[in-house]
Design a protein around this motif. Structure first.
Motif, PDB file in Angstrom:
ATOM      1  N   LEU A 316       0.836  -1.202   0.000  1.00 10.88           N
ATOM      2  CA  LEU A 316       0.000   0.000   0.000  1.00 10.88           C
ATOM      3  C   LEU A 316       0.868   1.250   0.000  1.00 10.88           C
ATOM      4  O   LEU A 316       0.591   2.220  -0.711  1.00 10.88           O
ATOM      5  N   HIS A 317       1.954   1.240   0.772  1.00  9.24           N
ATOM      6  CA  HIS A 317       2.750   2.459   0.875  1.00  9.24           C
ATOM      7  C   HIS A 317       3.721   2.627  -0.286  1.00  9.24           C
ATOM      8  O   HIS A 317       4.226   3.739  -0.505  1.00  9.24           O
ATOM      9  N   GLY A 318       3.957   1.575  -1.034  1.00  7.09           N
ATOM     10  CA  GLY A 318       4.587   1.758  -2.330  1.00  7.09           C
ATOM     11  C   GLY A 318       3.655   2.525  -3.250  1.00  7.09           C
ATOM     12  O   GLY A 318       4.053   3.468  -3.950  1.00  7.09           O
ATOM     13  N   LEU A 319       2.379   2.168  -3.230  1.00 10.05           N
ATOM     14  CA  LEU A 319       1.365   2.867  -4.034  1.00 10.05           C
ATOM     15  C   LEU A 319       1.189   4.309  -3.566  1.00 10.05           C
ATOM     16  O   LEU A 319       1.092   5.233  -4.381  1.00 10.05           O
ATOM     17  N   ILE A 320       1.149   4.516  -2.255  1.00 10.13           N
ATOM     18  CA  ILE A 320       0.969   5.865  -1.716  1.00 10.13           C
ATOM     19  C   ILE A 320       2.182   6.741  -2.040  1.00 10.13           C
ATOM     20  O   ILE A 320       2.037   7.934  -2.337  1.00 10.13           O
ATOM     21  N   THR A 321       3.383   6.158  -2.023  1.00  2.78           N
ATOM     22  CA  THR A 321       4.581   6.901  -2.420  1.00  2.78           C
ATOM     23  C   THR A 321       4.469   7.353  -3.874  1.00  2.78           C
ATOM     24  O   THR A 321       4.773   8.499  -4.208  1.00  2.78           O
ATOM     25  N   SER A 322       4.008   6.465  -4.734  1.00  3.32           N
ATOM     26  CA  SER A 322       3.854   6.833  -6.146  1.00  3.32           C
ATOM     27  C   SER A 322       2.774   7.906  -6.313  1.00  3.32           C
ATOM     28  O   SER A 322       2.910   8.813  -7.138  1.00  3.32           O
ATOM     29  N   MET A 323       1.718   7.851  -5.517  1.00  4.17           N
ATOM     30  CA  MET A 323       0.681   8.888  -5.564  1.00  4.17           C
ATOM     31  C   MET A 323       1.253  10.239  -5.126  1.00  4.17           C
ATOM     32  O   MET A 323       0.962  11.276  -5.713  1.00  4.17           O
ATOM     33  N   SER A 324       2.076  10.220  -4.081  1.00  5.02           N
ATOM     34  CA  SER A 324       2.648  11.460  -3.567  1.00  5.02           C
ATOM     35  C   SER A 324       3.592  12.106  -4.575  1.00  5.02           C
ATOM     36  O   SER A 324       3.590  13.324  -4.740  1.00  5.02           O
ATOM     37  N   PHE A 325       4.396  11.277  -5.254  1.00 10.55           N
ATOM     38  CA  PHE A 325       5.382  11.803  -6.198  1.00 10.55           C
ATOM     39  C   PHE A 325       4.881  11.797  -7.646  1.00 10.55           C
ATOM     40  O   PHE A 325       5.677  11.953  -8.576  1.00 10.55           O
ATOM     41  N   ALA A 326       3.571  11.610  -7.832  1.00  9.76           N
ATOM     42  CA  ALA A 326       2.958  11.702  -9.168  1.00  9.76           C
ATOM     43  C   ALA A 326       3.561  10.704 -10.154  1.00  9.76           C
ATOM     44  O   ALA A 326       3.916  11.050 -11.278  1.00  9.76           O
ATOM     45  N   VAL A 327       3.656   9.454  -9.708  1.00 11.93           N
ATOM     46  CA  VAL A 327       4.177   8.366 -10.538  1.00 11.93           C
ATOM     47  C   VAL A 327       3.032   7.404 -10.860  1.00 11.93           C
ATOM     48  O   VAL A 327       2.243   7.055  -9.974  1.00 11.93           O
ATOM     49  N   PRO A 328       2.890   6.956 -12.106  1.00 11.65           N
ATOM     50  CA  PRO A 328       1.858   5.960 -12.427  1.00 11.65           C
ATOM     51  C   PRO A 328       2.038   4.699 -11.588  1.00 11.65           C
ATOM     52  O   PRO A 328       3.161   4.354 -11.194  1.00 11.65           O
ATOM     53  N   ARG A 329       0.929   3.989 -11.308  1.00 14.67           N
ATOM     54  CA  ARG A 329       1.016   2.814 -10.421  1.00 14.67           C
ATOM     55  C   ARG A 329       0.002   1.757 -10.810  1.00 14.67           C
ATOM     56  O   ARG A 329      -1.048   2.050 -11.386  1.00 14.67           O
ATOM     57  N   VAL A 330       0.362   0.523 -10.420  1.00 11.72           N
ATOM     58  CA  VAL A 330      -0.498  -0.636 -10.646  1.00 11.72           C
ATOM     59  C   VAL A 330      -0.516  -1.441  -9.357  1.00 11.72           C
ATOM     60  O   VAL A 330       0.536  -1.874  -8.875  1.00 11.72           O
ATOM     61  N   ALA A 331      -1.695  -1.625  -8.785  1.00  8.21           N
ATOM     62  CA  ALA A 331      -1.839  -2.429  -7.565  1.00  8.21           C
ATOM     63  C   ALA A 331      -2.111  -3.876  -7.966  1.00  8.21           C
ATOM     64  O   ALA A 331      -3.071  -4.161  -8.678  1.00  8.21           O
ATOM     65  N   LEU A 332      -1.268  -4.780  -7.501  1.00 10.37           N
ATOM     66  CA  LEU A 332      -1.357  -6.177  -7.897  1.00 10.37           C
ATOM     67  C   LEU A 332      -2.325  -6.975  -7.022  1.00 10.37           C
ATOM     68  O   LEU A 332      -2.442  -6.714  -5.827  1.00 10.37           O
ATOM     69  N   LEU A 333      -2.998  -7.915  -7.633  1.00 13.53           N
ATOM     70  CA  LEU A 333      -3.788  -8.988  -7.033  1.00 13.53           C
ATOM     71  C   LEU A 333      -5.124  -8.526  -6.442  1.00 13.53           C
ATOM     72  O   LEU A 333      -5.177  -7.620  -5.597  1.00 13.53           O
ATOM     73  N   PRO A 334      -6.199  -9.182  -6.861  1.00 17.09           N
ATOM     74  CA  PRO A 334      -7.554  -8.775  -6.449  1.00 17.09           C
ATOM     75  C   PRO A 334      -7.907  -9.118  -5.012  1.00 17.09           C
ATOM     76  O   PRO A 334      -8.892  -8.590  -4.483  1.00 17.09           O
ATOM     77  N   LYS A 335      -7.141  -9.977  -4.347  1.00 18.37           N
ATOM     78  CA  LYS A 335      -7.491 -10.386  -2.983  1.00 18.37           C
ATOM     79  C   LYS A 335      -7.024  -9.383  -1.924  1.00 18.37           C
ATOM     80  O   LYS A 335      -7.370  -9.521  -0.744  1.00 18.37           O
ATOM     81  N   LEU A 336      -6.244  -8.384  -2.320  1.00 18.84           N
ATOM     82  CA  LEU A 336      -5.659  -7.470  -1.345  1.00 18.84           C
ATOM     83  C   LEU A 336      -6.586  -6.273  -1.104  1.00 18.84           C
ATOM     84  O   LEU A 336      -6.510  -5.245  -1.771  1.00 18.84           O
TER      85      LEU A 336
END
Length: 398
Positions: A316-336
């Motif tokens: 989650l915080h890899g994703l939040i880091t990318s959101m903060s620094f305006a980097v495109p992101r892909v969250a893996l796996l539907p069970k999370l």
């Protein structure tokens, strides 16, 4: 004597958990420079080699803080986190599987013994009763997660948790799912605010990041200066998908011609990424250009994600880091659920989430087609929203 205790799972080596005190200390110091802040976890810890603040045990922090100090639960999925899990994550990764097998049979006894070992009486480690916290201390939940509430079955646990959250002085949660979970246990009026780590790009400058990034990481960034994909996945989540992800990463490289940088964001028991990414790397064909970063420094990881073309991961915080620094992101796996719920609440609607291995290539293409303007505007909006929420704490910590 301290005015504020920042309390959370800051004593385990997991990127997100180490971010909270680092960011929150800076926010508090800028907004309330006269306040003295203590960073606390379940135990004393020193993870400063990874860029994290040291912690003292919550038991010690409570004993030496002012009687009217504010206790800020500074982030993380800590509502209804049980003692068994919280303590287990502090154990060496070699011991953790045995600990889980032994304690699974006697969860209530485990909770009792671990809580007494830590020196508290509360039913949940991060949802303190007044006996532990102190009658006159204010309790604040700052953009926390409450995913685990939906797992509660024991009526006594539900009643306890409902009472503790309702008795808190101020509560914000970080996504709609957490809000609904609390409403389901009779906590009616809870506000939503982005995760506190959202503001990292405001409180940590590019100059500081550059200075605190290791020379080995600078070498990787220089080698991949024309663009690269960050890929992260935990050992627990890669099971059954290792070969599928390897084949899709090969396709991704073939189509985009972007090297892949595999990173380990978590090293704590139950959060370990190293084996997960190593297994995928071992299956890649020789045509794929890739490298790895497995050391776990906060500033290295932040700078890697900031400089990447796209972040793909389960953190989650890899994703939040990318959101903060305006980097495109892909969250893996539907069970999370945690990652998907957060992105549904705050991210751009088209940003890929819950992605299976076979969807990776198309998901990265969708993410990287997002305009820089849209990415930057979202980052600014989330920072503004979080700071507006934080400033409502003034009456409770002044």
């Amino acid at each position: 004597m301290n005015d504020i205790i920042l309390y959370g799972a800051f004593d385990r080596h997991n990127y997100g958990d180490l971010l909270f005190p680092l960011i929150m200390q800076r926010v508090i110091n800028r907004e309330y420079p006269e306040k003295r802040v203590e960073v606390s976890g379940l135990i004393d810890s020193d993870l400063s080699e990874f860029g994290a603040p040291k912690t003292i045990s919550i038991n010690k922090a409570l004993k030496r803080a002012k009687k009217d100090a504010a206790i800020i639960l500074a982030g993380g999925d800590i509502v209804a986190c049980n003692w068994q899990s919280a303590y287990g994550y502090l154990l060496p990764t070699t011991i953790h599987p045995l600990y889980e097998r032994l304690t699974w049979r006697l969860p209530k006894l485990t909770d009792y013994l671990v809580s007494r070992k830590v020196g508290l009486t509360s039913c949940f480690p991060f949802n303190l009763n007044k006996k532990d916290a102190g009658e006159n201390r204010r309790i604040i939940y700052n953009s926390v997660g409450a995913t685990s509430v939906s797992n509660l079955k024991d009526t006594k646990d539900i009643a306890y948790l409902s009472e503790m959250i309702n008795n808190a002085d101020y509560v914000t949660v970080r996504d709609h799912f957490s809000q609904k979970n609390l409403q389901n246990i009779s906590v009616p009026s809870v506000e939503i605010a982005p995760d506190s780590a959202t503001v990292m790009s405001t409180y940590i400058s590019v100059e500081e990041l550059t200075e605190k990034t290791s020379s080995s990481t600078h070498s990787i960034l220089n080698k991949f200066k024309h663009g690269f994909i960050v890929f992260q996945i935990s050992q627990a989540h890669v099971k059954g998908n290792t070969e599928k992800f390897a084949r899709e990463i090969e396709k991704l490289y073939e189509e985009l011609q972007l090297p892949v940088l595999f990173v380990a964001i978590g090293k704590a028991a139950g959060h370990n990424d190293i084996a997960g990414v190593k297994n995928i790397m071992s299956m890649l064909n020789s045509n794929v250009i890739y490298d790895s970063y497995l050391d776990g420094s906060i500033f290295d990881l932040m700078n890697i994600i900031r400089n990447s073309s796209c972040y793909c991961g389960t953190s989650l915080h890899g994703l939040i880091t990318s959101m903060s620094f305006a980097v495109p992101r892909v969250a893996l796996l539907p069970k999370l659920r945690k990652q998907i719920n957060y992105m549904k609440t705050w991210d751009l609607p088209h940003m890929p989430k819950g992605i299976n291995p076979e969807e990776l290539v198309s998901a990265v293409k969708i993410a990287t087609s997002t305009s820089n303007e849209d990415l930057e505007l979202l980052s600014q909006k989330l920072t503004k929203t979080y700071m507006e929420s934080f400033k409502k704490l003034t009456e409770f910590i002044s």
